[in-house]
Design a protein around this motif. Structure first.
Motif, PDB file in Angstrom:
ATOM      1  N   LYS A   1      43.369  -0.989 -40.265  1.00 15.83           N
ATOM      2  CA  LYS A   1      44.566  -1.225 -41.109  1.00 15.83           C
ATOM      3  C   LYS A   1      45.586  -1.319 -40.218  1.00 15.83           C
ATOM      4  N   SER A   2      46.542  -2.512 -40.296  1.00 12.65           N
ATOM      5  CA  SER A   2      47.608  -2.362 -39.454  1.00 12.65           C
ATOM      6  C   SER A   2      48.769  -1.355 -39.972  1.00 12.65           C
ATOM      7  N   HIS A   3      49.823  -1.418 -39.203  1.00  7.95           N
ATOM      8  CA  HIS A   3      50.939  -0.240 -39.234  1.00  7.95           C
ATOM      9  C   HIS A   3      51.423  -0.844 -40.671  1.00  7.95           C
ATOM     10  N   GLU A   4      51.458  -2.164 -41.188  1.00  9.31           N
ATOM     11  CA  GLU A   4      52.087  -2.608 -42.221  1.00  9.31           C
ATOM     12  C   GLU A   4      51.323  -2.153 -43.541  1.00  9.31           C
ATOM     13  N   GLU A   5      49.966  -2.484 -43.262  1.00 12.75           N
ATOM     14  CA  GLU A   5      48.832  -2.167 -44.280  1.00 12.75           C
ATOM     15  C   GLU A   5      48.944  -0.542 -44.599  1.00 12.75           C
TER      16      GLU A   5
ATOM     17  N   ARG B   1      41.082   7.308 -41.874  1.00 18.04           N
ATOM     18  CA  ARG B   1      41.485   8.062 -40.568  1.00 18.04           C
ATOM     19  C   ARG B   1      42.443   7.403 -40.028  1.00 18.04           C
ATOM     20  N   VAL B   2      43.778   8.188 -39.892  1.00 20.11           N
ATOM     21  CA  VAL B   2      44.987   7.564 -39.706  1.00 20.11           C
ATOM     22  C   VAL B   2      45.319   7.923 -38.207  1.00 20.11           C
TER      23      VAL B   2
ATOM     24  N   ARG C   1      49.822   6.329 -52.089  1.00 17.05           N
ATOM     25  CA  ARG C   1      49.526   5.100 -53.122  1.00 17.05           C
ATOM     26  C   ARG C   1      47.925   4.911 -52.980  1.00 17.05           C
ATOM     27  N   THR C   2      47.198   5.694 -52.617  1.00 16.34           N
ATOM     28  CA  THR C   2      45.697   5.554 -52.521  1.00 16.34           C
ATOM     29  C   THR C   2      44.949   6.487 -53.115  1.00 16.34           C
ATOM     30  N   ARG C   3      43.679   6.074 -53.507  1.00 18.09           N
ATOM     31  CA  ARG C   3      42.694   7.207 -54.103  1.00 18.09           C
ATOM     32  C   ARG C   3      41.873   7.699 -52.793  1.00 18.09           C
ATOM     33  N   ALA C   4      41.979   6.936 -51.733  1.00 21.70           N
ATOM     34  CA  ALA C   4      41.217   7.470 -50.528  1.00 21.70           C
ATOM     35  C   ALA C   4      41.579   8.590 -49.874  1.00 21.70           C
ATOM     36  N   SER C   5      40.554   9.556 -49.442  1.00 22.92           N
ATOM     37  CA  SER C   5      41.018  10.731 -48.650  1.00 22.92           C
ATOM     38  C   SER C   5      41.701  10.352 -47.189  1.00 22.92           C
ATOM     39  N   VAL C   6      42.340  11.401 -46.863  1.00 21.93           N
ATOM     40  CA  VAL C   6      43.251  10.683 -45.388  1.00 21.93           C
ATOM     41  C   VAL C   6      42.999  11.909 -44.750  1.00 21.93           C
ATOM     42  N   GLY C   7      42.803  11.694 -43.332  1.00 21.76           N
ATOM     43  CA  GLY C   7      42.497  12.424 -42.297  1.00 21.76           C
ATOM     44  C   GLY C   7      43.245  11.737 -41.063  1.00 21.76           C
TER      45      GLY C   7
ATOM     46  N   ASP D   1      56.798   7.682 -41.933  1.00 25.91           N
ATOM     47  CA  ASP D   1      57.029   7.439 -40.761  1.00 25.91           C
ATOM     48  C   ASP D   1      55.775   7.626 -39.681  1.00 25.91           C
ATOM     49  N   LYS D   2      55.048   8.623 -39.903  1.00 22.74           N
ATOM     50  CA  LYS D   2      54.192   9.313 -38.988  1.00 22.74           C
ATOM     51  C   LYS D   2      53.221   8.609 -38.681  1.00 22.74           C
ATOM     52  N   TYR D   3      52.783   7.334 -39.554  1.00 24.69           N
ATOM     53  CA  TYR D   3      51.406   7.035 -38.998  1.00 24.69           C
ATOM     54  C   TYR D   3      51.859   5.625 -38.537  1.00 24.69           C
ATOM     55  N   ARG D   4      50.704   5.131 -37.748  1.00 23.09           N
ATOM     56  CA  ARG D   4      50.760   3.780 -37.039  1.00 23.09           C
ATOM     57  C   ARG D   4      49.731   2.868 -37.545  1.00 23.09           C
ATOM     58  N   HIS D   5      48.428   3.011 -37.490  1.00 22.48           N
ATOM     59  CA  HIS D   5      47.288   2.393 -38.214  1.00 22.48           C
ATOM     60  C   HIS D   5      46.285   3.384 -38.467  1.00 22.48           C
ATOM     61  N   ALA D   6      45.171   2.513 -39.005  1.00 22.38           N
ATOM     62  CA  ALA D   6      44.040   3.488 -39.520  1.00 22.38           C
ATOM     63  C   ALA D   6      42.888   2.655 -39.457  1.00 22.38           C
ATOM     64  N   ILE D   7      41.551   3.311 -39.572  1.00 16.13           N
ATOM     65  CA  ILE D   7      40.242   2.857 -39.811  1.00 16.13           C
ATOM     66  C   ILE D   7      39.886   3.293 -41.263  1.00 16.13           C
ATOM     67  N   TYR D   8      39.443   2.225 -42.243  1.00 14.35           N
ATOM     68  CA  TYR D   8      39.161   2.677 -43.355  1.00 14.35           C
ATOM     69  C   TYR D   8      37.484   2.455 -43.716  1.00 14.35           C
TER      70      TYR D   8
END
Length: 427
Positions: A155-159, A127-128, A272-278, A167-174
């Motif tokens: 997940k930090s911005h770098e991760e 969840r980004v 570069r991930t097989r996780a789903s993204v929302g 460039d749209k995303y800042r950070h996330a919960i995985y």
């Protein structure tokens, strides 16, 4: 026999055999109307508890949103915990949230127990955020661990940038316990198990009328009838007028999806991930790579219009390219729409209209886990095992507002889009 809508899922179905329509008079302990995910799960839960079941579907198994969605299974509902707590109190809100986690586990356990390999489950849900809200996300992470012993990672911005080159995303919960899968293959595998356990499934069998004047209810279709002591309506966004109270209680909302052409290397330059993204916007995009990285399955937008817009594929593709400019040359292979049902309070509609008449619907926007727990709750209510379904009573069958309500929903969505845009600009 009505055909499936052409989607990525129908093109990759493991089995495609149709089922007969209802003909003649039949009877069972329970008749379920609607063979989407809620109806299928309810049927399976009842059969496992020793009840006989007849499942009626107006089109084909999971023809509606249950077989055309993003395929993501994760905890939660379409509205926030805070809004749930405002209506039911904090303690009951926690119980209701735990049920959403249980719903994820139901789907995972069905896949494991029945060895549904064609469901192709892949762990991981991201969840980004498209704006700065580190403190909010970390507080959410801590809250899940403290209240529900449910672990997710920040997940930090770098991760995030290592996984999603945008460039749209800042950070996330995985969320590693969440997963995505092929919902239509899963649904059809459950139906096969329903039939193995003795349940009867009829397609092309729209219910035209119902008599509930006696203990045994009677439902009629074009060529047959069903007698049952209990009836469960699980029709979602395709609920007809047989039960007007249900028809007035939800808003039909359309959402849109596409699948791209195969382009493994181009896609890998962005995702570069097989996780789903929302993303965390109210007007969110959601997507994942499929076919082992060959294609992207991308969804986004909601609207109250029930027909597909012109240039649907191009509208969705522009959302994808706005996020990943490096995918500008990626072409769309197929685009489609799906109709969901939303209640005005954005919570599932789970309960009983009268003795022996039940409903389980309104899962729009977060349905893969909530249809599963909804089906279990109704089965437990019918068998007298528990009355947990009553926790959803405060989210009743509120009037949808008619045409004015539909217009208000569309205006609200446009407002959320504007707020999302302004928040990103300020970030």
């Amino acid at each position: 026999m009505a055909s499936y809508l052409d989607t990525y899922y129908t093109r990759t179905l493991r089995t495609v055999e149709p089922r007969a329509s209802l003909s003649g008079a039949v009877q069972a302990d329970v008749c379920i109307v609607g063979a989407g995910m809620a109806g299928i799960t309810t049927a399976l839960e009842l059969l496992r508890r020793g009840r006989s079941v007849i499942l009626l579907e107006a089109q084909r198994v999971s023809w509606g949103a249950s077989g055309r969605n993003g395929g993501v299974v994760s905890p939660g509902y379409s509205t926030s915990f805070e809004r749930i707590a405002q209506r039911v109190g904090v303690d009951d809100a926690k119980s209701i949230y735990r049920m959403s986690i249980e719903g994820v586990d139901i789907v995972a356990e069905n896949i494991r127990q029945l060895d549904i390999r064609e469901a192709q489950p892949v762990n991981g849900v991201l969840r980004v955020s498209r704006h700065e809200n580190t403190a909010e996300m970390q507080a959410y992470q801590a809250w899940l661990a403290r209240e529900f012993q449910y672990d997710v990672s920040f997940k930090s911005h770098e991760e995030v940038r290592e996984l999603l080159v945008s460039d749209k995303y800042r950070h996330a919960i995985y969320n590693e316990r969440g997963f995505h899968f092929h919902p239509l293959n899963y649904a059809r595998a459950l139906v096969a198990e329903i039939e193995r356990l003795g349940g009867q499934v009829f397609e092309d069998s729209e219910v035209l009328s119902m008599d509930t004047s006696s203990a045994v209810k009677r439902l009629k279709t074009a060529h047959g009838s069903v007698s049952a002591r209990d009836v469960v309506f699980t029709c979602g966004g395709y609920t007809g007028t047989v039960v007007p109270q249900l028809a007035r209680s939800y808003l039909p909302i359309s959402t849109y999806m596409l699948v791209t052409e195969p382009a493994r290397d181009m896609i890998a330059s962005a995702i570069r991930t097989r996780a789903s993204v929302g993303d965390s916007r109210r007007a969110s995009d959601y997507y994942r790579v499929v076919d082992d990285g060959e294609r992207i399955l991308w969804g986004g937008m909601i609207t109250t219009r029930l027909s597909e817009p012109d240039r649907l594929a191009e509208v969705l593709r522009q959302r994808m390219v706005d996020t990943y400019p490096q995918l500008a040359a990626l072409k769309v292979e197929l685009a489609w729409s799906g109709r969901m049902s939303y209640a005005r309070h954005l919570m599932p509609l789970i309960g009983s209209l009268q003795t022996g008449v039940w409903y389980c619907m309104g899962f729009g926007g977060h349905g893969m886990n909530t249809t599963a727990i909804g089906g279990r709750l109704i089965a437990q209510g019918i068998t007298g095992e528990t009355d947990r379904y009553r926790l959803f009573a405060p989210f009743g069958l509120e009037w949808n507002g008619g045409p004015a309500g539909t217009a208000a929903v569309q205006l609200t969505y446009w407002y959320y889009q504007l707020m999302d845009f302004m928040r990103e600009r300020a970030a």
